[in-house]
Enzyme design. Structure first.
Site, PDB file in Angstrom:
ATOM      1  N   LYS A  42      69.781  63.863  76.330  1.00  0.00           N
ATOM      2  CA  LYS A  42      69.241  63.837  77.678  1.00  0.00           C
ATOM      3  C   LYS A  42      67.834  64.414  77.742  1.00  0.00           C
ATOM      4  CE  LYS A  42      73.831  65.161  79.173  1.00  0.00           C
ATOM      5  NZ  LYS A  42      74.614  66.343  79.598  1.00  0.00           N
ATOM      6  N   ASP A 102      62.678  69.908  66.077  1.00  0.00           N
ATOM      7  CA  ASP A 102      63.007  71.270  65.665  1.00  0.00           C
ATOM      8  C   ASP A 102      63.292  71.242  64.160  1.00  0.00           C
ATOM      9  OD1 ASP A 102      63.658  73.987  66.120  1.00  0.00           O
ATOM     10  OD2 ASP A 102      65.757  73.518  66.398  1.00  0.00           O
TER      11      ASP A 102
HETATM   12  P1  IMP Z   1      66.697  68.944  65.513  1.00  0.00           P
HETATM   13  O1  IMP Z   1      67.646  67.961  64.906  1.00  0.00           O
HETATM   14  O2  IMP Z   1      66.963  70.347  65.059  1.00  0.00           O
HETATM   15  O3  IMP Z   1      65.257  68.579  65.380  1.00  0.00           O
HETATM   16  O4  IMP Z   1      67.177  68.984  67.004  1.00  0.00           O
HETATM   17  C1  IMP Z   1      66.410  68.686  68.048  1.00  0.00           C
HETATM   18  C2  IMP Z   1      67.238  68.835  69.289  1.00  0.00           C
HETATM   19  O5  IMP Z   1      67.721  70.173  69.446  1.00  0.00           O
HETATM   20  C3  IMP Z   1      66.346  68.580  70.464  1.00  0.00           C
HETATM   21  O6  IMP Z   1      66.389  67.218  70.825  1.00  0.00           O
HETATM   22  C4  IMP Z   1      66.918  69.497  71.522  1.00  0.00           C
HETATM   23  O7  IMP Z   1      67.946  68.826  72.221  1.00  0.00           O
HETATM   24  C5  IMP Z   1      67.512  70.655  70.757  1.00  0.00           C
HETATM   25  N1  IMP Z   1      66.569  71.806  70.718  1.00  0.00           N
HETATM   26  C6  IMP Z   1      65.912  72.282  69.653  1.00  0.00           C
HETATM   27  N2  IMP Z   1      65.134  73.328  69.979  1.00  0.00           N
HETATM   28  C7  IMP Z   1      65.299  73.527  71.294  1.00  0.00           C
HETATM   29  C8  IMP Z   1      64.732  74.466  72.243  1.00  0.00           C
HETATM   30  O8  IMP Z   1      63.908  75.350  71.935  1.00  0.00           O
HETATM   31  N3  IMP Z   1      65.146  74.329  73.519  1.00  0.00           N
HETATM   32  C9  IMP Z   1      66.051  73.382  73.930  1.00  0.00           C
HETATM   33  N4  IMP Z   1      66.582  72.478  73.091  1.00  0.00           N
HETATM   34  C10 IMP Z   1      66.217  72.554  71.781  1.00  0.00           C
END
Ligand code: IMP
Ligand code: MG
Length: 179
Positions: A42, A102
């Site tokens: 979302k 992230d």
């Molecule tokens: P990744 O697979 O670790 O890159 O995950 C990314 C997902 O984690 C993003 O699409 C967010 O939904 C969530 N996410 C990562 N960091 C944050 C943050 O600082 N605040 C809120 N959601 C986060």
């Protein structure tokens, strides 16, 4: 709700200015094509809505919803597809729109998943980038802002499904996380 915020990292004005720039850069890059924007639900819904209104292309839109398989419990980096695309992407220029990059696990999985459907190209746009946390070797083509390694909320990003409706990006007070 705003009482829960410790500090504002990106004001509404910062975001508006940058989203206009990104829209212009993407319009120039894809001039003469009809790309398909794919918003990752979302978190990206507000960014997507603002971004595409600054894109001067005959583009279409679709959405996917994904979630990570129990963080830390798997090394496969697999993500669960909760909602897949309605559009066929074969031969299309696909532009993935994310809220934040992230660890990169979600987007690297997604890129591989979509690559199998033979799009003409895949481009990654993320509002926020936290390069310090990267685990998968992935880079966005368009980044709104680099942010430090802090958990951020607002402008689509949530903590426990709340705070997505804040018009800015900020950091919560530490006591909110310990509730
Ligand atoms: P990744 O697979 O670790 O890159 O995950 C990314 C997902 O984690 C993003 O699409 C967010 O939904 C969530 N996410 C990562 N960091 C944050 C943050 O600082 N605040 C809120 N959601 C986060
Ligand atoms: Mg997300």
């Amino acid at each position: 709700m705003t009482n829960d915020i410790m500090k504002v990292l990106l004001s509404k004005e910062d975001i508006d200015t940058r989203v206009i720039e990104l829209g212009k850069e993407i319009s120039e890059r894809f001039e003469g094509t009809e790309p398909l924007f794919i918003g990752i639900l979302k978190g990206s819904f507000i960014f997507m809505a603002d971004l595409i209104r600054n894109v001067n292309l005959k583009c279409s839109m679709d959405f996917m919803a994904v979630s990570s398989y129990g963080a830390g419990t798997t090394t496969s980096g697999a993500v669960k597809i909760n909602k897949d695309l309605n559009e066929d992407i074969a031969g299309r220029h696909v532009i993935i729109v994310e809220d934040i990059l992230d660890s990169g696990v979600t987007l690297s999985y997604l890129c591989g998943y979509l690559q199998n459907r033979k799009p003409a190209s895949i481009t990654l746009v993320t509002l926020l980038d936290k390069p310090a946390r990267r685990k998968s070797p992935i880079k966005a083509d368009f980044v709104g802002f680099e942010v430090p390694d802090e958990f951020v909320v607002g402008y689509g990003l949530d903590y426990a499904e709340k705070y997505r409706n804040l018009p800015f990006v900020g950091v919560l007070k530490p006591e909110i996380y310990s509730d």
